[in-house]
Design an enzyme around this catalytic site. Structure first.
Site, PDB file in Angstrom:
ATOM      1  N   HIS A 385      14.145  20.983  -8.311  1.00  0.00           N
ATOM      2  CA  HIS A 385      12.977  20.986  -8.851  1.00  0.00           C
ATOM      3  C   HIS A 385      11.846  21.075  -7.637  1.00  0.00           C
ATOM      4  CE1 HIS A 385      13.663  18.984 -12.615  1.00  0.00           C
ATOM      5  NE2 HIS A 385      14.682  18.608 -12.250  1.00  0.00           N
ATOM      6  N   LYS A 577      -1.776  13.687 -13.539  1.00  0.00           N
ATOM      7  CA  LYS A 577      -0.571  13.893 -12.890  1.00  0.00           C
ATOM      8  C   LYS A 577      -0.449  13.103 -11.680  1.00  0.00           C
ATOM      9  CE  LYS A 577      -2.133  18.345 -12.506  1.00  0.00           C
ATOM     10  NZ  LYS A 577      -0.808  19.152 -13.036  1.00  0.00           N
ATOM     11  N   LYS A 583      -1.133  19.077  -5.269  1.00  0.00           N
ATOM     12  CA  LYS A 583      -1.813  19.285  -6.597  1.00  0.00           C
ATOM     13  C   LYS A 583      -3.170  19.272  -6.385  1.00  0.00           C
ATOM     14  CE  LYS A 583       1.874  16.859  -8.933  1.00  0.00           C
ATOM     15  NZ  LYS A 583       2.384  17.490 -10.380  1.00  0.00           N
ATOM     16  N   THR A 685       4.662  20.417 -16.320  1.00  0.00           N
ATOM     17  CA  THR A 685       4.892  20.500 -17.817  1.00  0.00           C
ATOM     18  C   THR A 685       3.479  19.805 -18.356  1.00  0.00           C
ATOM     19  OG1 THR A 685       5.908  18.133 -17.312  1.00  0.00           O
ATOM     20  CG2 THR A 685       7.329  19.966 -17.675  1.00  0.00           C
ATOM     21  N   LYS A 689       1.647  20.562 -21.958  1.00  0.00           N
ATOM     22  CA  LYS A 689       1.224  19.590 -23.189  1.00  0.00           C
ATOM     23  C   LYS A 689      -0.325  19.733 -23.436  1.00  0.00           C
ATOM     24  CE  LYS A 689       3.892  16.178 -20.461  1.00  0.00           C
ATOM     25  NZ  LYS A 689       3.812  15.332 -19.461  1.00  0.00           N
TER      26      LYS A 689
HETATM   27  C1  LIG Z   1       3.873  15.261 -18.204  1.00  0.00           C
HETATM   28  C2  LIG Z   1       3.810  14.114 -17.240  1.00  0.00           C
HETATM   29  C3  LIG Z   1       3.690  14.287 -15.887  1.00  0.00           C
HETATM   30  C4  LIG Z   1       4.007  15.513 -15.369  1.00  0.00           C
HETATM   31  O1  LIG Z   1       2.666  16.100 -15.106  1.00  0.00           O
HETATM   32  P1  LIG Z   1       2.539  17.536 -14.147  1.00  0.00           P
HETATM   33  O2  LIG Z   1       1.021  17.843 -14.402  1.00  0.00           O
HETATM   34  O3  LIG Z   1       3.452  18.639 -14.763  1.00  0.00           O
HETATM   35  O4  LIG Z   1       2.549  17.205 -12.629  1.00  0.00           O
HETATM   36  C5  LIG Z   1       3.477  13.262 -15.339  1.00  0.00           C
HETATM   37  N1  LIG Z   1       3.442  11.945 -15.539  1.00  0.00           N
HETATM   38  C6  LIG Z   1       3.421  11.747 -17.079  1.00  0.00           C
HETATM   39  C7  LIG Z   1       3.171  10.349 -17.559  1.00  0.00           C
HETATM   40  C8  LIG Z   1       3.587  12.767 -17.757  1.00  0.00           C
HETATM   41  O5  LIG Z   1       3.498  12.495 -19.299  1.00  0.00           O
END
Ligand SMILES: *Cc1c(COP(=O)(O)O)cnc(C)c1O
Length: 843
Positions: A385, A577, A583, A685, A689
């Site tokens: 990962h 995030k 990030k 991810t 979304k």
């Molecule tokens: C999808 C999700 C993440 C991952 O977000 P990234 O932008 O890919 O780091 C982290 N926390 C929650 C609660 C999520 O739903």
């Protein structure tokens, strides 16, 4: 429901696949509604001991959960029966984290009773909004990795794949975040199950004992064979708690099995009899601490003993459970173990499973080494990962040998044989031996869990195309040539059920109405057909009206949580995030301060009003991340209360980011910030979304952003900044952030302003850690180097937003073109390419 196999259930079964799906759209029958009403009331009365007059929102939430749970349980029992009768090959997903979120709505949708239940509660006069909110998130994970595991479980069940997830039933999930009056993060314990949870079933009959600590006695048997005996000093008991995982539009219900640790003896009777009552209880408490709390570190390992114990505890319990299940079926044995069992390691956290299965085979089953090793490598596959060095798990050898002395011996033997192979491939190359070794020798000796996972697995995968390339080229080039074909890509995905059907009912209804069917949640590529309407003014209006309605809802929540007024007509620019330097929330902040400064210097500046939304938790020990949170809070507060910007700029940091909050923010987002330093975000991810819900991405060519760009097209995404190669080249040439500082007047002013006491009067260098990290600290994630390109891309975003037709078209095309990122696609690829796992229909 007086009997389990009621007439109503039989009807559902007969009407097969399509009928279950249409249940959510078509108005439910009066009989269905009446039955759900009766079931809810029965649980309200006889499980919650409440009547309608006195029931709280929580009582209704529990009663409703139990009403739908009853249906799911019938299917779960049947599914397990079918899998067992077929002696089906199963996938076992081992993950230290599952970020499930709330389970009521997803279970209602997946079980096909959402509409009936909504109507039943309506008729009972119950406020659905309050019921929904009464459920605590099941937050047993840190971020993307844990959420991926949750999405995968949903897809596995939806695709009728026999699978069981294993993990730990943490009593405390990820901490709850609040802010103090100075904008600092405060952590509160997340006692999510203090009053119990309707979704878990304890199964003491399947509890497992696990041995740990102690020493190894070197013994020889009567034929002179070395037979080491591990004399353990501690025993832990794992009690499984099962959570049903229903698929969407199918009768398959898989299981997530989470282990709770218990002491073997309720009390140490000797201590008790000596009058040491408290000592006796303490010993018990120590055993029970193993499943007490989730480590809150995302992408940093801290080598703590309890963490190693947690890993071994859940891996050992799970393997015993897997072996028990395998052997229960007549004719099964070690000869067909790897035919029936596929185990996926979600990162290196469960990598100790490689040594544990080997130990069972060699020590307990007296199997010859080569046979044992062959079973091990056929069984396991490993998902990497991250490439961040600080996130690659290593265990100090002295610690490891104290906790798992026998496993250490076995890992040394694995390494000895492995290094023979390496030496045969690269004769005389000592450097290569050092790189490939499972043991790092410089400094204190450490075990490299990633190397163990690679060597002990038949397949290793990265989580986006770019990440897999870097895995092969930069992190493990030597393993890639030693094991050609072992490395593969499986680009991450998200379940469209939670991340569109459940969280964005308005958009879901529009899609269903427009496409004229409800097959798209099971086949997300069908969203392509929405592309036809991207230029259609009427459809654009419907699409953007929905976005606006979602923004109105979110604006209410913002007012409630942060007491900030925001306009739903402003551009909602979101970065949600974990808080991490890679990030680059601080890059976002630099741009906000630049914008603020531009507005102060030119109050008539023609910019579209914007709301910058953040939500993020920082690891409790990550001081710089916490300083960035404080900076965003404090600077944001200053901006929000500055009349001079005339409401054109708002900054909101929503507290306690978690799945249920993401579900509120994502449907309302216009812009998705995916601005990591190229090469650092394995996949992401959140990016998927947001795009699925019609937010445009501003992002670097990192992780899955690269593939999102390929899907949505260059015109429908804002890409900026250095590529991986450019990042590498700049680093190689000796990156000096002061050069950027001196060359960019605006950036220089922004940095100095942040470091002045303008934002926190009376406090010197409140954001000194941030300022320092970006300059004298060397700006390790090159925020300054990408600042100008980011600011220019943001200007392009502003232009696009001021052209509503153009924006609407881009947003529609994002929703229409990201079908690839359904986790169903990801899971199909794993099933075909890694697990060799056939589906088993359950009806
Ligand atoms: C999808 C999700 C993440 C991952 O977000 P990234 O932008 O890919 O780091 C982290 N926390 C929650 C609660 C999520 O739903």
């Amino acid at each position: 429901m007086p009997t389990r196999k009621s007439a109503q259930k039989t009807t559902t079964k007969k009407t097969a696949k399509k009928a279950v799906v249409t249940e959510t759209k078509a108005a439910p029958s009066a009989a269905e509604v009446a039955e759900m009403k009766a079931a809810v009331l029965r649980h309200l009365n006889y499980t919650q001991a409440r009547d309608e007059g006195t029931a709280t929102a929580r009582d209704w939430q529990l009663a409703t959960s139990m009403a739908v749970r009853d249906r799911v349980l019938d299917r779960m029992i049947k599914t397990q029966e079918i899998h067992n009768d077929a002696n089906a090959r199963r996938l076992y997903y081992l993950s230290l984290e599952y970020l499930m979120g709330r389970l009521l709505i997803s279970t209602l949708h997946n079980a096909g009773v959402y509409a009936a239940t909504r109507q039943a509660l309506d008729e009972l006069g119950v406020d659905w909004e309050q019921v929904r909110r009464a459920e605590d998130d099941m937050g047993l994970g840190n971020g993307g990795l844990g959420r991926l595991a949750a999405c995968f479980l949903d897809s596995l069940a939806t695709l009728d794949l026999p699978a069981i997830g294993y993990g730990i039933n943490y009593e405390f999930g990820l901490f709850r975040q609040a802010f103090d009056e100075n904008g600092n993060q405060i952590e509160h314990p997340d006692s999510w199950m203090i009053y119990g949870t309707p979704w878990e079933f304890m199964h003491p009959e399947y509890q497992q004992e696990v041995q740990i600590y102690g020493h190894v006695e070197n013994v020889f048997d009567d034929q002179g064979n070395y037979r080491p005996i591990w004399k353990c000093s501690h025993t832990l008991v794992g009690v499984p708690h099962d959570i049903p995982i229903p698929g969407y539009g199918t009768e398959t219900v898989n299981i997530l099995r989470l282990w709770t640790s218990r002491a073997t003896e309720p009390l140490d009777l000797n201590a008790f009899n000596d009058g040491g009552y408290v000592e006796a209880v303490r010993a018990k408490a120590t055993s029970e601490t193993v499943s007490k709390v989730l480590y809150p570190n995302d992408k940093t390992e801290n080598g703590k003993e309890l963490r190693l114990v947690q890993q071994y505890f859940f891996v050992a319990c799970s393997l015993k459970d897997i072996i028990r299940r395998h052997e229960r079926i007549e004719g099964n044995g070690w000869h067909n173990f790897a035919d029936k069992v596929a185990v996926q390691l979600n990162d290196t956290h469960p990598a100790i499973a490689v040594a544990e299965l080997l130990r069972i085979l060699v020590d307990e089953e007296s199997m010859p080494w080569d046979d044992a090793w062959s079973i091990v490598t056929k069984t396991f596959a490993y998902t990497n990962h991250t490439l961040l060095p600080e996130a690659l798990e290593k265990w100090s050898v002295p610690l490891f040998s104290r906790v798992l002395p026998r496993h250490l011996q076995l890992i040394y033997e694995v390494n000895r044989r492995h290094l023979e192979e390496v030496a045969a491939k690269w004769p005389g190359d000592n450097g290569m031996l050092q790189l490939c070794s499972l043991v790092e020798e410089n400094g204190g000796k450490q075990l490299r869990m990633a190397n163990l996972a690679v060597v002990g697995s038949h397949a290793v995968n990265g989580v986006a195309a770019l990440h897999t390339e870097l895995l092969k080229k930069d992190l493990f080039p030597y393993f890639n040539s030693l094991y050609p074909g072992k490395f593969r890509n499986k680009t991450n995905g998200i379940t469209p059920r939670r991340w569109l059907v459940d969280c964005n009912p308005r958009l879901s209804a529009l899609i269903t109405e427009t496409l004229g069917h409800e097959d798209w949640p099971r086949n997300l590529d069908l969203l392509q057909d929405l592309g036809k309407y991207a230029d259609d003014a009427a459809f654009q209006k419907k699409f953007m009206d929905i976005k606006r309605a979602n923004k109105v809802d979110l604006a209410k929540l913002i007012k409630e949580l942060c007491d900030v007024e925001v306009s739903p007509d402003a551009l909602f620019d979101v970065q949600i995030k974990r808080l991490h330097e890679y990030k680059r929330q601080h890059l976002n902040l630099l741009h906000i301060v630049a914008l603020y400064r531009r507005l102060l210097q030119n109050p008539d500046l023609d910019v579209a009003p914007r709301v910058f939304l953040f939500a993020a938790k920082a690891a409790p020990g990550y001081d710089l991340a916490k300083n960035i949170i404080r900076a965003i809070n404090v600077i944001g507060n200053r901006i929000n209360n500055d009349e001079r910007v005339k409401g054109k700029l708002k900054v909101v940091f929503l507290p306690n980011y978690r799945v249920s909050l993401a579900e509120r923010i994502i449907p309302a987002a216009d812009l998705s910030e995916q601005i990591s330093t190229a090469g650092k975000e394995a996949s992401g991810t959140g990016n998927m979304k947001l795009a699925l819900n019609g937010a445009l991405t501003i992002g670097t060519l990192d992780g899955a952003n690269v593939e999102i760009k390929e899907e949505v097209g260059d015109d429908n995404i804002f890409i900026f900044g250095m590529t991986v190669d450019e990042v590498e080249a700049l680093r190689a040439s000796g990156y000096n952030p002061w050069d950027v500082y001196h060359a960019d007047e605006e950036l220089r002013a922004v940095l100095e302003w942040i470091d002045s006491d303008y934002f926190v009067p009376g406090e010197h260098h409140a954001f000194g850690p941030l300022y320092h990290s970006l300059l004298n600290g060397g700006d390790p994630f090159m925020a300054l180097a990408d600042f100008r390109a980011y600011s220019d891309a943001q200007a392009q975003v502003d232009l696009a937003y001021k052209d509503p037709q153009r924006w609407a078209k881009m947003a529609i095309l994002n929703t229409a073109r990201v079908g690839k990122f359904s986790s169903d696609r990801t899971i199909r690829e794993y099933a075909e390419d890694i697990w060799n796992l056939p589906a088993v229909p359950t009806k």
